[in-house]
Design an enzyme around this catalytic site. Structure first.
Site, PDB file in Angstrom:
ATOM      1  N   GLY A 159      -9.195   3.822   6.786  1.00 19.00           N
ATOM      2  CA  GLY A 159      -8.946   5.226   7.105  1.00 19.00           C
ATOM      3  C   GLY A 159      -7.327   5.477   7.417  1.00 19.00           C
ATOM      4  O   GLY A 159      -6.877   6.481   6.920  1.00 19.00           O
ATOM      5  N   SER A 180       1.010  -1.211   0.053  1.00 19.95           N
ATOM      6  CA  SER A 180       0.048   0.152  -0.083  1.00 19.95           C
ATOM      7  C   SER A 180       0.954   1.183  -0.069  1.00 19.95           C
ATOM      8  O   SER A 180       1.663   1.334   0.881  1.00 19.95           O
ATOM      9  CB  SER A 180      -1.002   0.040   1.342  1.00 19.95           C
ATOM     10  OG  SER A 180      -1.422   1.312   1.443  1.00 19.95           O
ATOM     11  N   MET A 201     -12.130   4.563  -0.775  1.00 24.01           N
ATOM     12  CA  MET A 201     -12.725   4.717   0.442  1.00 24.01           C
ATOM     13  C   MET A 201     -13.231   6.311   0.319  1.00 24.01           C
ATOM     14  O   MET A 201     -12.751   7.263   0.713  1.00 24.01           O
ATOM     15  CB  MET A 201     -11.820   4.726   1.501  1.00 24.01           C
ATOM     16  CG  MET A 201     -11.556   3.240   1.828  1.00 24.01           C
ATOM     17  SD  MET A 201      -9.902   3.193   2.853  1.00 24.01           S
ATOM     18  CE  MET A 201      -8.458   2.992   1.406  1.00 24.01           C
ATOM     19  N   ASP A 247      -4.559   3.602  -1.967  1.00 21.97           N
ATOM     20  CA  ASP A 247      -5.827   4.014  -1.077  1.00 21.97           C
ATOM     21  C   ASP A 247      -6.134   5.556  -1.289  1.00 21.97           C
ATOM     22  O   ASP A 247      -5.584   6.476  -0.751  1.00 21.97           O
ATOM     23  CB  ASP A 247      -5.304   3.769   0.148  1.00 21.97           C
ATOM     24  CG  ASP A 247      -5.117   2.527   0.671  1.00 21.97           C
ATOM     25  OD1 ASP A 247      -6.059   1.443   0.492  1.00 21.97           O
ATOM     26  OD2 ASP A 247      -3.956   2.061   1.237  1.00 21.97           O
ATOM     27  N   GLY A 280      -3.063   3.612   8.035  1.00 20.34           N
ATOM     28  CA  GLY A 280      -2.241   2.412   7.981  1.00 20.34           C
ATOM     29  C   GLY A 280      -1.720   2.280   9.458  1.00 20.34           C
ATOM     30  O   GLY A 280      -2.036   2.858  10.372  1.00 20.34           O
ATOM     31  N   HIS A 340      -8.046   1.143  -4.046  1.00 19.74           N
ATOM     32  CA  HIS A 340      -9.219   0.824  -3.177  1.00 19.74           C
ATOM     33  C   HIS A 340      -9.691   2.315  -3.055  1.00 19.74           C
ATOM     34  O   HIS A 340      -9.163   3.069  -2.302  1.00 19.74           O
ATOM     35  CB  HIS A 340      -8.320   0.411  -2.078  1.00 19.74           C
ATOM     36  CG  HIS A 340      -9.092   0.179  -0.822  1.00 19.74           C
ATOM     37  ND1 HIS A 340      -8.776   0.015   0.394  1.00 19.74           N
ATOM     38  CD2 HIS A 340     -10.455   0.178  -0.544  1.00 19.74           C
ATOM     39  CE1 HIS A 340      -9.569  -0.278   1.506  1.00 19.74           C
ATOM     40  NE2 HIS A 340     -10.763   0.169   0.830  1.00 19.74           N
ATOM     41  N   ASP A 357      -7.066  -6.455   3.924  1.00 20.75           N
ATOM     42  CA  ASP A 357      -6.053  -5.122   4.035  1.00 20.75           C
ATOM     43  C   ASP A 357      -6.200  -4.736   5.610  1.00 20.75           C
ATOM     44  O   ASP A 357      -7.181  -4.509   5.838  1.00 20.75           O
ATOM     45  CB  ASP A 357      -6.866  -4.366   3.156  1.00 20.75           C
ATOM     46  CG  ASP A 357      -6.312  -2.664   2.898  1.00 20.75           C
ATOM     47  OD1 ASP A 357      -5.229  -2.493   3.353  1.00 20.75           O
ATOM     48  OD2 ASP A 357      -6.874  -1.916   2.183  1.00 20.75           O
ATOM     49  N   GLY A 358      -5.158  -4.422   5.997  1.00 22.39           N
ATOM     50  CA  GLY A 358      -4.885  -4.068   7.250  1.00 22.39           C
ATOM     51  C   GLY A 358      -4.112  -4.733   8.237  1.00 22.39           C
ATOM     52  O   GLY A 358      -4.632  -5.986   8.441  1.00 22.39           O
ATOM     53  N   MET A 361      -8.718   8.147  -0.401  1.00 26.13           N
ATOM     54  CA  MET A 361      -9.771   8.507   0.788  1.00 26.13           C
ATOM     55  C   MET A 361     -10.044  10.183   0.554  1.00 26.13           C
ATOM     56  O   MET A 361      -9.305  10.907   0.344  1.00 26.13           O
ATOM     57  CB  MET A 361      -9.056   8.453   1.977  1.00 26.13           C
ATOM     58  CG  MET A 361      -8.204   6.880   2.226  1.00 26.13           C
ATOM     59  SD  MET A 361      -7.611   7.085   3.995  1.00 26.13           S
ATOM     60  CE  MET A 361      -6.654   5.474   3.906  1.00 26.13           C
ATOM     61  N   MET A 370     -11.743  -6.214   4.779  1.00 27.37           N
ATOM     62  CA  MET A 370     -11.173  -5.234   5.646  1.00 27.37           C
ATOM     63  C   MET A 370     -10.708  -5.929   6.996  1.00 27.37           C
ATOM     64  O   MET A 370     -11.630  -6.218   7.453  1.00 27.37           O
ATOM     65  CB  MET A 370     -11.622  -3.745   5.797  1.00 27.37           C
ATOM     66  CG  MET A 370     -11.977  -2.900   4.804  1.00 27.37           C
ATOM     67  SD  MET A 370     -10.403  -2.322   3.778  1.00 27.37           S
ATOM     68  CE  MET A 370      -9.302  -1.773   4.978  1.00 27.37           C
ATOM     69  N   HIS A 397      -1.130  -1.414  -4.574  1.00 26.49           N
ATOM     70  CA  HIS A 397      -2.278  -0.942  -3.821  1.00 26.49           C
ATOM     71  C   HIS A 397      -2.466   0.642  -3.454  1.00 26.49           C
ATOM     72  O   HIS A 397      -1.480   1.047  -2.887  1.00 26.49           O
ATOM     73  CB  HIS A 397      -2.407  -1.731  -2.520  1.00 26.49           C
ATOM     74  CG  HIS A 397      -3.835  -1.527  -1.822  1.00 26.49           C
ATOM     75  ND1 HIS A 397      -4.970  -2.269  -2.207  1.00 26.49           N
ATOM     76  CD2 HIS A 397      -4.133  -0.807  -0.887  1.00 26.49           C
ATOM     77  CE1 HIS A 397      -5.878  -2.099  -1.281  1.00 26.49           C
ATOM     78  NE2 HIS A 397      -5.676  -0.900  -0.535  1.00 26.49           N
TER      79      HIS A 397
HETATM   80  C1  DX5 Z   1      -6.494   1.402   5.315  1.00 34.85           C
HETATM   81  C2  DX5 Z   1      -5.924   0.997   4.183  1.00 34.85           C
HETATM   82  C3  DX5 Z   1      -4.815   0.300   3.972  1.00 34.85           C
HETATM   83  C4  DX5 Z   1      -3.491   0.597   5.055  1.00 34.85           C
HETATM   84  C5  DX5 Z   1      -2.930  -0.726   5.197  1.00 34.85           C
HETATM   85  O1  DX5 Z   1      -7.410   2.137   5.149  1.00 34.85           O
HETATM   86  O2  DX5 Z   1      -7.001   0.513   3.257  1.00 34.85           O
HETATM   87  O3  DX5 Z   1      -4.516  -0.194   2.571  1.00 34.85           O
HETATM   88  O4  DX5 Z   1      -2.639   1.316   3.783  1.00 34.85           O
HETATM   89  O5  DX5 Z   1      -1.756  -0.490   6.061  1.00 34.85           O
HETATM   90  P1  DX5 Z   1      -1.238  -1.285   6.939  1.00 34.85           P
HETATM   91  O6  DX5 Z   1      -0.636  -2.486   6.217  1.00 34.85           O
HETATM   92  O7  DX5 Z   1      -0.052  -0.554   7.734  1.00 34.85           O
HETATM   93  O8  DX5 Z   1      -1.996  -1.982   7.889  1.00 34.85           O
HETATM   94 ZN    ZN Z   2      -6.681  -0.222   1.141  1.00 30.35          ZN
END
Ligand code: DX5
Ligand code: ZN
Length: 216
Positions: free
Chosen positions: A140, A6, A66, A33, A142, A64, A173-174, A35, A135, A31
């Site tokens: 939101g 990510s 969000m 993200d 990392g 992805h 993811d997460g 938002m 998820m 990946h």
């Molecule tokens: C969270 C994101 C993830 C995030 C994962 O909302 O969708 O993709 O970047 O980060 P890690 O691997 O640090 O949990």
């Molecule tokens: Zn993600």
């Protein structure tokens, strides 16, 4: 196991270089993200940034979303170079219309479920999907802790897809790292997103190989 680093955890001042680095390190997918500060309490980047970083790798872009109204922006992300677009079933857009719009651009559609959403929410759409993203943290940010209690949903979706769409990919993811990836692998996950585990180390290549090695 496919690994999708990510870029949320990358150095945003040098995203092009970060992409080249993780491409060489063995990333399978990139990946991204997105938002909007409304669907989730954080703002990242949108289609123009994705377009700008697209030339730095040939690896697929796993986008992805969000965001509250994914349907309104599918065309922008498709034209920016997304290969896969996943969006949340909890968003305000009609899921079937959004899936159809993604497919109409030749992009692979995926649905995402947040931790409080049951597996059954995606069942009506399985036959039209390339991927389901479960998820394993609240979306939101990392760097959060992996929620192992989401893994039964992976098994439920895999089981249901066997008849309607046996090639469906399941992504989580997460909170994926060396201490958690094996559980995901054993639950039947095909693709693991990893932000912190890949970017917050000195050797992303070693990090990706170790994650993959733990899956057997
Ligand atoms: C969270 C994101 C993830 C995030 C994962 O909302 O969708 O993709 O970047 O980060 P890690 O691997 O640090 O949990
Ligand atoms: Zn993600």
């Amino acid at each position: 196991m496919l690994i999708a680093p990510s870029l949320l955890s990358s150095d945003f001042s040098a995203m092009g270089r970060e992409i080249i680095k993780i491409d060489k390190a063995g990333a399978d997918l990139m990946h991204l993200d997105v938002m909007d500060g409304h669907f989730v309490p954080n703002i990242t980047f949108g289609a123009p940034v994705i377009k700008a970083i697209r030339p730095f790798t040939k690896k697929p872009f796993d986008v992805h979303l969000m965001i509250s109204e994914p349907l309104r922006y599918i065309e922008d992300f498709a034209k920016a170079g997304a290969d896969i677009i996943t969006f949340h079933i909890e968003s305000d857009s009609d899921a079937q219309k959004t899936i159809d719009k993604i497919s109409s651009f030749g992009v692979k559609p995926g649905l995402v479920i947040k931790p409080d959403t049951p597996a059954q929410a995606v069942f009506p759409y399985l036959k039209d999907l390339y991927m389901v993203l479960v998820m394993t943290v609240e979306p939101g940010f990392g760097g959060q802790s992996f929620m192992a209690d989401m893994l039964p949903k992976v098994k439920e979706i895999k089981e249901k897809a066997k008849t309607v769409n046996p090639h469906l990919l399941i992504e989580v993811d997460g909170g994926i790292g060396e201490n958690t990836i094996k559980q995901a692998y054993e639950a039947g996950v095909d693709v693991c997103v990893a932000g912190t585990a890949v970017f917050k180390t000195d050797d992303p290549s070693q990090a990706i190989s170790s994650l993959k090695a733990l899956c057997n």
